[in-house]
Motif scaffolding. Structure first.
Motif, short mmCIF file in Angstrom:
data_model
loop_
_atom_site.label_atom_id
_atom_site.label_comp_id
_atom_site.label_asym_id
_atom_site.label_seq_id
_atom_site.Cartn_x
_atom_site.Cartn_y
_atom_site.Cartn_z
N TYR A 146 -0.85 7.12 14.16
CA TYR A 146 -0.05 7.06 15.43
C TYR A 146 -1.15 7.59 16.44
CZ TYR A 146 0.89 11.53 13.23
OH TYR A 146 0.65 12.72 12.81
N PHE A 147 -0.59 7.16 17.68
CA PHE A 147 -1.21 7.56 18.95
C PHE A 147 -0.28 7.55 20.11
CE2 PHE A 147 -1.91 2.97 19.23
CZ PHE A 147 -2.18 2.86 20.81
N ASN A 148 -0.75 8.31 20.96
CA ASN A 148 -0.08 8.54 22.30
C ASN A 148 -0.59 7.82 23.52
OD1 ASN A 148 1.97 10.26 20.79
ND2 ASN A 148 0.68 12.00 21.34
N TYR A 149 0.00 7.25 24.04
CA TYR A 149 -0.31 6.54 25.58
C TYR A 149 0.60 6.77 26.80
CZ TYR A 149 -2.87 3.45 28.90
OH TYR A 149 -3.32 2.82 29.98
N GLY A 150 0.18 7.77 27.61
CA GLY A 150 1.37 8.20 28.68
C GLY A 150 2.34 8.35 27.93
N ARG A 151 3.60 8.09 28.25
CA ARG A 151 4.91 8.39 27.95
C ARG A 151 5.02 7.71 26.61
NH1 ARG A 151 7.87 11.41 30.89
NH2 ARG A 151 7.20 11.91 33.20
N PHE A 152 4.38 6.75 26.17
CA PHE A 152 4.79 5.87 24.83
C PHE A 152 3.72 6.61 23.79
CE2 PHE A 152 5.11 2.71 27.98
CZ PHE A 152 6.07 1.87 27.53
N ARG A 153 4.61 6.31 22.40
CA ARG A 153 3.97 6.49 21.33
C ARG A 153 3.87 5.43 20.21
NH1 ARG A 153 4.51 11.52 17.01
NH2 ARG A 153 4.48 10.16 14.92
N PHE A 154 2.97 5.01 19.63
CA PHE A 154 2.66 4.05 18.74
C PHE A 154 2.54 4.44 17.46
CE2 PHE A 154 1.69 2.84 22.87
CZ PHE A 154 2.48 1.78 23.16
N ASP A 155 3.58 3.83 16.52
CA ASP A 155 3.26 4.48 15.03
C ASP A 155 2.98 3.06 14.19
OD1 ASP A 155 3.86 6.74 15.87
OD2 ASP A 155 5.68 6.93 14.57
N LEU A 156 2.15 2.81 13.15
CA LEU A 156 2.28 1.80 12.11
C LEU A 156 2.02 2.22 10.91
CD1 LEU A 156 2.05 -1.39 12.31
CD2 LEU A 156 -0.52 -1.18 12.34
N GLU A 157 3.29 1.83 10.15
CA GLU A 157 3.44 2.39 8.73
C GLU A 157 3.30 1.47 7.76
OE1 GLU A 157 7.15 4.05 6.28
OE2 GLU A 157 6.93 5.03 8.28
N PHE A 158 2.48 1.71 6.89
CA PHE A 158 2.11 0.78 5.63
C PHE A 158 2.57 1.58 4.49
CE2 PHE A 158 -1.36 0.18 8.69
CZ PHE A 158 -1.40 -1.42 8.88
N PHE A 159 3.18 0.65 3.43
CA PHE A 159 3.73 1.31 2.46
C PHE A 159 3.68 0.65 1.05
CE2 PHE A 159 7.66 1.97 -0.27
CZ PHE A 159 7.68 3.28 -0.55
N TYR A 160 3.51 1.02 -0.26
CA TYR A 160 3.39 0.44 -1.40
C TYR A 160 4.16 0.93 -2.30
CZ TYR A 160 1.52 -1.67 -5.51
OH TYR A 160 1.39 -2.30 -6.65
N GLN A 161 4.93 0.50 -3.26
CA GLN A 161 5.56 1.31 -4.20
C GLN A 161 5.78 0.24 -5.63
OE1 GLN A 161 10.16 1.89 -4.75
NE2 GLN A 161 9.37 3.66 -3.80
N ASP A 162 5.50 0.95 -6.60
CA ASP A 162 5.51 0.15 -7.97
C ASP A 162 6.31 1.24 -9.00
OD1 ASP A 162 4.71 -0.86 -10.58
OD2 ASP A 162 2.84 -1.54 -9.58
N LYS A 163 7.38 0.49 -9.47
CA LYS A 163 8.28 1.09 -10.38
C LYS A 163 8.51 0.31 -11.83
CE LYS A 163 11.81 1.53 -7.89
NZ LYS A 163 13.33 1.83 -7.38
N ASP A 164 8.61 0.88 -12.82
CA ASP A 164 9.04 0.63 -14.20
C ASP A 164 10.44 1.06 -14.29
OD1 ASP A 164 6.59 -0.75 -15.06
OD2 ASP A 164 5.84 1.15 -15.27
N ASN A 165 11.41 -0.03 -14.67
CA ASN A 165 12.85 0.21 -14.88
C ASN A 165 13.50 -0.06 -16.04
OD1 ASN A 165 12.66 1.01 -11.85
ND2 ASN A 165 12.86 -1.25 -11.64
N LYS A 166 14.24 0.58 -16.72
CA LYS A 166 14.73 0.27 -17.90
C LYS A 166 16.46 0.39 -17.88
CE LYS A 166 11.15 1.97 -20.70
NZ LYS A 166 10.50 2.92 -21.90
N ASP A 167 17.10 -0.66 -18.46
CA ASP A 167 18.67 -0.68 -18.23
C ASP A 167 19.17 -0.57 -19.95
OD1 ASP A 167 19.20 -1.34 -15.45
OD2 ASP A 167 18.10 -3.09 -15.97
N PHE A 168 20.02 0.16 -19.85
CA PHE A 168 20.85 0.56 -21.00
C PHE A 168 22.38 0.13 -20.93
CE2 PHE A 168 17.12 3.33 -20.61
CZ PHE A 168 16.63 3.14 -21.87
N SER A 169 22.92 -0.07 -22.09
CA SER A 169 24.56 -0.37 -22.11
C SER A 169 25.05 0.89 -22.06
CB SER A 169 24.78 -1.07 -23.29
OG SER A 169 24.60 -0.55 -24.18
N GLY A 170 26.61 0.72 -22.26
CA GLY A 170 27.37 1.79 -22.12
C GLY A 170 27.17 2.73 -23.34
#
Length: 379
Positions: free
Chosen positions: A248-272
């Motif tokens: 992110y950076f500031n320019y005068g009264r402006f602020r600019f952000d640029l967000e990059f995101f990565y997620q990796d999950k392993d999921n398991k389901d079970f019955s009641g």
């Protein structure tokens, strides 16, 4: 939880310490208040602090910053203080879902914040935030019009943050986020059935700020685990990691952000009954630019747009592909020295396809509109 995540919030805490120590006194446009440790929707906007600071002399800034950092010791026994924020908020979401078979589902979700408390241990520079929210969800289906589903929920959120000032603009830290949600569900088939979920995130992070270039970045790696206990409906375990990088950076009264995101999950389901029903892998990527504009003596307006692609891959090669576009516009303003008010509108467009034969040529669609209002008292 909305991920959002402690990203800029944690970065601001470390950047504050680095900026004051820097030789170049063009301080970064970040929220230096201790109240800034919060969730994405509840943090103070960085640009607002810059506008406030721009009209002050260096001597005024130095004197006030020392006072703010020390805070009041009269109510800080053993190095602890209750300074920070107490706030309340209300969020109204209307969600329309078009299922694979063409059936429609309408949901209304109202979330009220009951209390939010912030603690700061000055000797260790350890920060903690607790908030309690109450949620109500109402669901109606169009095809099976006799079916309804109501849920009354409580959300407990605990945030812990330990920043480290490394000098020369660099900072690092360790954070923990725990969210425990209890639900009581009523439908034609269940009567006040109790379910719950517990999400935990362990997060080391790093920050950098250059006064010379008026720019910096925040980055973290996190390990997360989520346990769902849905009573007779079964249970689900999620384990994974994510990575975020946000320049992110500031320019005068402006602020600019640029967000990059990565997620990796392993999921398991079970019955009641506890039987294993299957597993899947979830992978998500998004990019989110944000623009903030500080109105002199008039608050901050901001706009961001998130573009997300994710896949849910099951072991039998069945895969679900989703594209989510989320746009948010908001405004916040300080009233006096203690009150901060914020209002937001958010639109989410969610489209899902699958390689499963029965869903060929079909899409699952979700459109949601969310209005959010927040009042925060800082002391």
């Amino acid at each position: 939880m909305d991920k959002k995540i402690l990203s800029v919030v944690l970065a601001n805490t470390v950047i504050a310490a680095n900026a004051v120590a820097a030789s170049d006194l063009n301080l970064p446009n970040t929220d230096l208040s201790l109240a800034s440790i919060d969730t994405d929707k509840e943090r103070s906007s960085a640009a607002n602090y810059e506008a406030y600071k721009r009209d002050r002399s260096f001597n005024e800034y130095t004197e006030t910053n020392c006072t703010d950092s020390a805070e009041e010791t009269s109510y800080s026994p053993f190095g602890w203080s209750l300074s920070g924020n107490i706030g309340t908020s209300v969020e109204y979401e209307h969600r329309d879902t078009r299922e694979w078979d063409g059936g429609k589902k309408k949901e209304r979700i109202i979330t009220n914040e009951i209390v939010g408390l912030f603690l700061h241990q000055h000797d260790w520079d350890l920060k903690a935030k607790y908030s309690l929210k109450q949620m109500n969800r109402e669901q109606r289906n169009s095809i099976t019009s006799d079916y309804y589903e109501n849920a009354d929920s409580y959300k407990h959120l605990l945030l812990l943050d330990k920043p480290f000032n490394l000098g020369h603009g660099w900072g690092a830290g360790l954070a923990y986020e725990g969210e425990y949600i209890t639900n009581k569900i009523t439908s034609p088939y269940v009567n006040h059935m109790n379910t719950n979920s517990f999400e935990q995130i362990f997060k080391p992070y790093a920050t950098y700020w250059s006064n010379k270039y008026n720019a910096g970045f925040y980055s973290h790696v996190e390990y997360l685990r989520i346990d769902y206990d849905n009573n007779d409906w079964g249970s689900r375990d999620e384990r994974g990691y994510s990575f975020l990088f946000k320049p992110y950076f500031n320019y005068g009264r402006f602020r600019f952000d640029l967000e990059f995101f990565y997620q990796d999950k392993d999921n398991k389901d079970f019955s009641g009954a506890g039987a294993h029903n299957g597993s899947d892998r979830f992978v998500e990527k998004y990019i989110e630019p944000t623009v903030r504009y500080s109105i002199k003596n008039g608050g901050v307006a901001y706009l961001n747009l998130r573009y997300t692609k994710n896949e849910t891959r099951k072991k039998d090669a069945e895969t679900y592909f989703k594209t989510v576009i989320k746009a948010k516009v908001g405004y916040e303003v300080d009233l006096g020295e203690s009150w901060m008010l914020r209002a937001e509108y958010e639109y989410t467009r969610d489209r899902e396809t699958s390689n499963k034969a029965e869903f060929s040529g079909k899409k699952k669609k979700i459109d949601s509109h969310t209005v959010y209002a927040h009042a925060l008292y800082r002391f």
